[in-house]
Scaffold this active site. Sequence first.
Site, short mmCIF file in Angstrom:
data_model
loop_
_atom_site.label_atom_id
_atom_site.label_comp_id
_atom_site.label_asym_id
_atom_site.label_seq_id
_atom_site.Cartn_x
_atom_site.Cartn_y
_atom_site.Cartn_z
N CYS A 250 2.68 16.86 6.02
CA CYS A 250 3.58 17.77 5.29
C CYS A 250 3.71 17.46 3.80
O CYS A 250 4.34 18.21 3.07
CB CYS A 250 4.96 17.79 5.96
N HIS A 251 3.13 16.38 3.33
CA HIS A 251 3.29 15.97 1.93
C HIS A 251 1.93 15.54 1.38
O HIS A 251 1.61 14.35 1.46
CB HIS A 251 4.30 14.82 1.85
N PHE A 252 1.12 16.35 0.93
CA PHE A 252 1.15 17.78 0.73
C PHE A 252 -0.01 18.40 1.51
O PHE A 252 -0.98 17.72 1.77
CB PHE A 252 0.98 18.13 -0.75
#
Length: 175
Positions: free
Chosen positions: A73-75
Amino acid sequence: MSTTTTQKSSYTREDLLACAHGELFGPNNARLPLPNMLMMDRITHISDQGGKYGKGEIIAELDIHPDLWFFDCHFESDPVMPGCLGLDATWQLLGFFLGWVGNPGRGRALGVGNVKFSGQVLPTAKKLTYRIDLKRVISRKLVLGLADATVSVDGKDIYQADDLKVGLFTSTDGF
């Protein structure tokens, strides 16, 4: 302050999980967070002596592998560990130290003087190492730890945090 015979100088992941469940220092005392927020796999060394200031030190590690939760999720298409998670790990370790030396209360991060990020943790990395150098521990009505920290990935220093502050509180009602 000196270590007692019940203190260990290193802790496994199972020990750290016991701390997260309140089984290491007691139910109302310092705890580590549970996974996914537990940001270390082991403490390889902890002492109330030594370190840069002669007041104590902690060395801990996190094994890096591509399936760690934050890389998804990052990124998207640019996976990197959030720097704030590395900073949080240093607060976690300072709070652990305060409980380890026998202070009562629940840990809360209180601040940091200066943080510098000069590198990144990618999914191809192997190991993150945290080094905490204790500067001062106040053990009165207020329990407060003050420390500096360095975070390195595969032997290269990438984060520096100066004047980390963690307090232990016997009541967090007014916090």
